[in-house]
Design an enzyme around this catalytic site. Sequence first.
Site, short mmCIF file in Angstrom:
data_model
loop_
_atom_site.label_atom_id
_atom_site.label_comp_id
_atom_site.label_asym_id
_atom_site.label_seq_id
_atom_site.Cartn_x
_atom_site.Cartn_y
_atom_site.Cartn_z
N SER A 277 -2.57 2.55 5.37
CA SER A 277 -1.29 3.13 5.08
C SER A 277 -1.09 3.54 3.61
O SER A 277 -0.20 4.34 3.32
CB SER A 277 -0.18 2.15 5.47
N LYS B 220 3.09 2.58 -4.40
CA LYS B 220 3.35 2.80 -2.97
C LYS B 220 4.83 2.59 -2.70
O LYS B 220 5.43 1.64 -3.20
CB LYS B 220 2.49 1.81 -2.16
N SER C 154 -5.14 -1.52 4.96
CA SER C 154 -4.34 -0.42 4.41
C SER C 154 -4.62 -0.05 2.96
O SER C 154 -4.11 0.95 2.47
CB SER C 154 -2.84 -0.73 4.55
#
Lengths: 486, 97
Positions: A154, A79, A178
């Site tokens: 996210s 990420k 997330s």
Amino acid sequence: MNDLVKRGAADIAREVRAKRISAAEVTEAALARVDEVDGRLGCYLTRLHDLARQCARRVDERVAAGDTLPLAGVPLAVKDNMCLTGTRTTAASKILENWIAPYTATAVQRMLDAGAVPIGKANLDEFAMGSSCENSALGVTRNPYDLKRVPGGSSGGSAAAVAAFEAAVGLGSDTGGSIREPAAFCNVVGFKPTYGRVSRYGLIAFASSLDQIGPLARTVEDAALAYDAMAGHDPMDSTSIDRAVEPAAASLREDLKGLRVGIVKEFVTAKLGPEIDALYKRAYQELADLGAELVEISLPTADYGLATYYLIAPAECSSNLARFDGVRYGLRVDGADVGAMYEQTRAGGFGPEVKRRILIGTYALSSGYYDAYYVKAQKARTMFAQDFRKAFERCDLIAAPAASSPAFEFDSKSDPYSMYMMDYYTIPMSLAGLPALSVPCGYAGEPALPMGLQLAAPLFEEAKLLGAAHAYERATGYAAKAAPAV
Amino acid sequence: MASEKIDVRYVAKLARIALSEDEVERFEKQLGDLLGHVDVLSELETAAVPATAQVVESKNVERADEAGPSLDRETILSMAPQRQGAFFRVPKIIAEP
């Protein structure tokens, strides 16, 4: 598609260690897959072909030298709010669009030390604030199961990359859901460990008392392997826990005999419509069929989770993001004096959701409102921890939905609060710091799209949690009942 | 904590974010709505409840005050939007008398 990309982390690592395949071959297959499909999916903000090849060569050398690497040759999506030396690290924000990280996050470093190969930096909602990846300032990520829909967020880029075979394991971060929500949307496993289990050093901070790094993978076993590689104390993060980690990959089980699973009375799934209600009731029954004893538990504070979270997280974010001032790194927009420079830099560098949260947080911390909002939320947080402690006197694990619906279409949640509602079921666990995961539990909607079952455990009981999730996954096999559209 | 109208311009000033007129209007409404939602917290009886900042046991962490390896000055300065020699360059901070 080269079949190598469909293999899981445990399988790849075993084969690479046995020298039946090389990390270089696995890496080439993953890179080719990225080149083939990522133009349509947009999982990655930065592709790392050169670094991946270098890392793969090094893994093959280490294997040849006799190193037993638990993640030898495993293609990894990172990420893009985690630092990796020499790579662009953006948090999907214009304010960091061209920033090159000068150091590597501990969690990432531990994955690389274990033999994982970084394939790319994955898209996210800007600064991890969002539930769909639509708040990314730098790219659109599409759900591999339906390209008209969001991948969740996210950690949506990592979830989509793993689902579409562009990586075997993804790293995500979870503040209010997330990791778990995008995992549910993309038909993969997403695991948030206990707060403090995995070092946050090198993770770009959103809400420091909630942020936690964890893995996304196509099986529970693969998530457990990644967790085992990352977990444990790190002197570089003063909130990381100095406590022995029970290896999770060795604790996987095939049934749930002797476990009491709590079903939260206040989580009324009937509110989610008859189809989803039936799906979760079936999931709970499947847990019982595996030998678990279902018990009803109560979280009297359940309906206060969103309110508590949307004061604490923005308050912390407003403080954390004060560092982006155009002076030392990142974007600068000139102004007549230093104050105007700050204001223009932050106006130009942050997107609408980030601004919204900074403003709400600033307000909640401002003179005259601090006690009414921030302190009140911190007290509510105590009540969440107490409620869970009490609930876990009666059960070993808790089962709940991971998200309120399957993946939704782009631009379908224009009101911020309706987006925040996506995290209704994941926020309580985050507020209490609990380890929790999402595991595929079937399909709902038209077209039928993946759904996730959330399981949560008491603090530090990751091994028990992953063990039980493995039993559920093995018995039900839902993930294998559909394939991505690409 | 009944919701009152937020002075978005003032809050944005505190947060050092320049807002357009459009943004002031939009955020005023959205933040007002959000505060309406968080007002449900006033229903919770918390007089006797201590505030929690960290849910997992934590203690103050100390270490020996010894110099260790760190990023070198050139690496740090090379990330700056503007520099001058060994310094970060910023617009004028102190007005001329």
